[in-house]
Structure formats: structure tokens, C-alpha cells
Design a protein around this motif. Sequence first.
Motif, short mmCIF file in Angstrom:
data_model
loop_
_atom_site.label_atom_id
_atom_site.label_comp_id
_atom_site.label_asym_id
_atom_site.label_seq_id
_atom_site.Cartn_x
_atom_site.Cartn_y
_atom_site.Cartn_z
N GLY A 88 17.82 -12.65 -13.02
CA GLY A 88 18.24 -11.55 -12.34
C GLY A 88 19.82 -11.03 -12.47
O GLY A 88 20.56 -10.65 -13.51
N SER A 89 20.86 -12.15 -11.89
CA SER A 89 22.71 -12.25 -11.89
C SER A 89 22.13 -13.95 -11.30
O SER A 89 22.39 -14.43 -10.39
N THR A 90 23.51 -14.52 -12.26
CA THR A 90 23.49 -16.29 -12.40
C THR A 90 24.58 -15.93 -11.43
O THR A 90 24.90 -17.20 -10.37
N ASN A 91 25.64 -15.35 -10.94
CA ASN A 91 25.76 -15.33 -9.96
C ASN A 91 24.80 -14.76 -8.00
O ASN A 91 25.35 -16.03 -7.40
N THR A 92 24.24 -14.73 -7.96
CA THR A 92 23.50 -14.21 -7.48
C THR A 92 22.19 -16.24 -7.30
O THR A 92 21.98 -16.49 -6.37
N LYS A 112 19.33 -14.80 -20.71
CA LYS A 112 20.02 -13.45 -20.23
C LYS A 112 19.46 -12.94 -19.05
O LYS A 112 19.36 -13.75 -18.59
N GLN A 113 20.31 -11.61 -18.34
CA GLN A 113 20.15 -10.99 -17.42
C GLN A 113 19.39 -9.79 -16.88
O GLN A 113 19.82 -9.08 -18.09
N ASN A 114 18.81 -9.80 -16.13
CA ASN A 114 18.57 -7.83 -15.80
C ASN A 114 18.53 -7.81 -15.37
O ASN A 114 18.43 -6.54 -14.28
N GLY A 116 21.95 -8.16 -14.53
CA GLY A 116 23.79 -8.57 -14.21
C GLY A 116 24.77 -7.52 -13.78
O GLY A 116 24.78 -6.04 -13.17
N LYS A 117 25.07 -7.96 -12.91
CA LYS A 117 26.53 -7.34 -11.74
C LYS A 117 28.29 -7.49 -12.79
O LYS A 117 28.87 -8.41 -12.66
N GLY A 118 28.77 -6.97 -12.16
CA GLY A 118 29.84 -6.41 -12.54
C GLY A 118 30.90 -6.25 -11.70
O GLY A 118 30.21 -5.94 -10.04
N ARG A 119 32.10 -5.74 -11.49
CA ARG A 119 33.24 -5.62 -10.48
C ARG A 119 32.96 -4.09 -10.51
O ARG A 119 32.05 -3.02 -11.03
N ARG A 120 33.27 -3.84 -9.03
CA ARG A 120 33.56 -2.10 -8.51
C ARG A 120 32.05 -1.98 -8.42
O ARG A 120 31.32 -1.28 -8.75
N ALA A 123 27.16 -2.28 -13.19
CA ALA A 123 26.02 -2.79 -13.89
C ALA A 123 26.90 -3.84 -15.46
O ALA A 123 27.94 -3.32 -15.65
N TRP A 124 26.38 -5.17 -15.69
CA TRP A 124 26.72 -5.98 -16.21
C TRP A 124 26.21 -5.63 -17.85
O TRP A 124 25.33 -6.80 -17.43
N GLN A 125 25.94 -5.15 -18.80
CA GLN A 125 25.09 -5.55 -19.68
C GLN A 125 24.37 -7.08 -20.41
O GLN A 125 25.52 -7.08 -20.74
N LYS A 182 40.70 -5.40 -26.61
CA LYS A 182 39.30 -4.19 -26.16
C LYS A 182 38.76 -5.97 -25.31
O LYS A 182 39.00 -6.66 -25.66
N LYS A 183 38.17 -5.32 -24.34
CA LYS A 183 37.64 -6.89 -23.29
C LYS A 183 36.12 -6.93 -23.92
O LYS A 183 35.57 -6.66 -24.21
N ILE A 184 36.36 -8.38 -23.59
CA ILE A 184 35.58 -9.61 -24.17
C ILE A 184 34.79 -10.50 -22.88
O ILE A 184 33.94 -10.78 -23.43
N CYS A 185 35.21 -10.28 -21.93
CA CYS A 185 34.90 -10.91 -21.11
C CYS A 185 35.65 -10.35 -19.67
O CYS A 185 36.25 -9.68 -19.50
N GLY A 186 34.46 -10.36 -18.44
CA GLY A 186 34.80 -9.66 -17.28
C GLY A 186 34.44 -10.98 -16.66
O GLY A 186 33.54 -12.26 -17.22
N ILE A 187 35.35 -11.25 -15.66
CA ILE A 187 34.67 -12.19 -14.48
C ILE A 187 34.73 -11.75 -12.89
O ILE A 187 35.00 -10.28 -12.70
C1 BTN Z 1 33.57 -6.98 -14.53
O1 BTN Z 1 32.76 -5.83 -14.26
O2 BTN Z 1 34.52 -6.85 -15.42
C2 BTN Z 1 32.94 -8.19 -14.11
C3 BTN Z 1 31.22 -8.66 -14.92
C4 BTN Z 1 30.88 -10.06 -14.15
C5 BTN Z 1 29.51 -10.68 -15.48
C6 BTN Z 1 29.26 -11.89 -15.34
S1 BTN Z 1 27.80 -12.16 -16.35
C7 BTN Z 1 27.76 -13.80 -15.43
C8 BTN Z 1 27.99 -13.25 -14.17
N1 BTN Z 1 26.67 -12.32 -13.59
C9 BTN Z 1 26.35 -12.06 -13.47
O3 BTN Z 1 25.86 -10.58 -12.38
N2 BTN Z 1 27.83 -11.19 -13.16
C10 BTN Z 1 28.41 -12.33 -13.47
#
Ligand code: BTN
Length: 325
Positions: A88-92, A112-114, A116-120, A123-125, A182-187
Motif C-alpha cells: 500500500g504505502s511504505t510509510n504505513t 510498486k505502491q497501490n 502511495g501517500k503525498g503531502r497534504r 496521493a503519490w502515483q 520540475k519536481k522529481i522527488c517528494g518527501i
Molecule cells: C510529496 O507529496 O511531495 C511527498 C511524496 C512522498 C511519496 C513517498 S513514496 C514512498 C513513501 N510512501 C508513501 O506512501 N509516500 C512516500
Amino acid sequence: MKTEILKLLRERGDYISGQELCNKFGVSRTAVWKVINQLKEEGYGIEAVQNKGYRLKVNPDVLSASELKSRIQNKWAGKNIYYYEETGSTNTDAKRFGEEGAAHGTVVVADKQNAGKGRRGRAWQSPGGKDIYFTILLRPEFVPDKASGLTLVMALSVAQAIESCGLEAGIKWPNDVVLNGKKICGILTEMNVETDYIQYVVIGVGINVNLDVMPEEIKETATSILLESGKKMARAKLLQGVLERFEENYERYEKDLSLANMMEEYNGYLVNRNRQVRVLDPKGEYEGTARGINEYGELLVETGDGQTVAVYAGEVSVRGIYGYV
Ligand code: BTN
């Protein structure tokens, strides 16, 4: 033994005799042969020549546990690795390992994450086979207030690792890594705090590496290493670089709990530096010129009236007035 054999084959870059492998690991030729076959099944191109032995011809672009373990020689960052083909998400996952008592530096990686979470809450594709999705679990022994600096430490580590692969990475404050604007990485950093004590922190990182088509809705502001450089990059090698840098930078941060001795390096990557920015503060938006971060990771913005405001991340975000940076 699989990890060790893979490491030896990669380091040697030439033939290693079956006998040498048997002697090294104190096992039979059949046992060595079995491991070689397992590696072949995982996609490694291993040539076997009579009287010469085995040679690694093709190292596939995989993020598997054996690939990562055979590369990462850090003291603690990535010493324990959990790999999932899909999750699902490596953070979880990392938070679950955090609850279960996993060690400082444990890394969760997925192909692969199904979910994936982004900030705010975005979703993180996270499609499979192309990008990097990983989370590192940390157990800092400092006060929760100091944890926000770790996200910047990670951004710096990613930018440095990408740069050492020959590309000009930048950082959009506070923690997006960019290529050509352009963005290539999110944290995404999440924390479990008990009163004034950090139980654990997880820092999740998504890097667009070999994605060849950006989804329509983000292609104006996001890109991948492949799309910008025209070249595919080996994901495991890049992840190894990020974790090596992070271990080093974390220890520098931990020493005096300040970004003071990393500020110059960070500001060197800062794409907002000396640019006009719009500060999206819920209490009122304003514009100014970004000058760089201070030792707390705050962005110093000079407003027209001769004042300098130290912008703290959290609720506030910063946009370039002419676009994403
Ligand atoms: C952002 O919104 O810029 C942050 C994106 C973070 C994505 C990564 S992918 C690995 C880890 N697992 C997640 O569900 N989110 C972070």
C-alpha cells in the motif's frame, strides 16, 4: 550466501571459479549452482563458462532485497531492509515496523505502491518497475521540535546522490528535489511522539527515476530522471547513494541539532535562491526574494520594506511567482 555471491560477482567484474565460491562459503558445487540459478531467475544475466566459472554480464534494474543488501554497507541506514514487490504505502509499513520495535535505520522499499501517500493528503502515483519508493525508520534521541530538520537533511541527501550520478539536481524549499525546474522527488515525514519524546520518525521518499510518460495532471510541474536526461538510471545504485549520503548527513545533524554546518551545501542546491517567491501563508500571502535557509531550516525571504521574514515550513508553502519554482 546469495547476497554475498552477488556482491562478489559485481565487484570482480570478471569470472569467478565455482571452486573459489565453494571454498569461500564452505559449500558444495551444487549449492553454489543453486544460488546462481536463483539469481538467474531474478533476472541477473550470469554467464557460466567451463574452466573459467561465473561472470555477471547483466545487472537488471531491480530493487530486490538481495540487490540492495549486496550494495548497502552502511553502519545503520538500510542495515535492515524489507522489500515488497507491491504494497500500500511504505510509510504505513515503516510505521507498523516502528510500533513493533524495528531498529533505527530500518528501510522499507517497494517496487510498486497501490496507496502511495503525498503531502497534504494527496496521493503519490506509484507504478511498478520504474521508480523508487522507500521509507526509512528513525529513532532519534532528540526533542520533537528538531525532527523537522530531518526532512531537509533527506532532501539534501537525495540531491547529492543524484548529482553524483552526473545530473544537476536542485532543491525547491523545503524538500522537493527538482531537475530543470520540475519536481522529481517528494518527501513525506511522519512522526509518533509521546509528550516530549519521539517514539519514531518515518521519512518516505518517492523518486521519479525511469518513468517514461508523466501523468497528464502533473506533467507541467513534475518529471523523471529519464525524461530529463534521456538515460535510464539503475534504481538500486541511486538508492544506495541516497542512503550513504543520508547516514553521513544525519550524523552531522545529530551532533549539534542544527543545519548550520549543512546550510551552505543546502543553499547551493536551492532553486528558489535569489528568486521572487510568493509565500502562501494562511494568515496572509506576500511576496519577496528568497535568500536561503537558516540553521533551523526556515526560508529567509526579503520583503520589499527592507525586512527579512524567516518562513517556517508546516502550514506555509512557497511558489515561484512565474511558475513552480
Ligand atoms: C510529496 O507529496 O511531495 C511527498 C511524496 C512522498 C511519496 C513517498 S513514496 C514512498 C513513501 N510512501 C508513501 O506512501 N509516500 C512516500
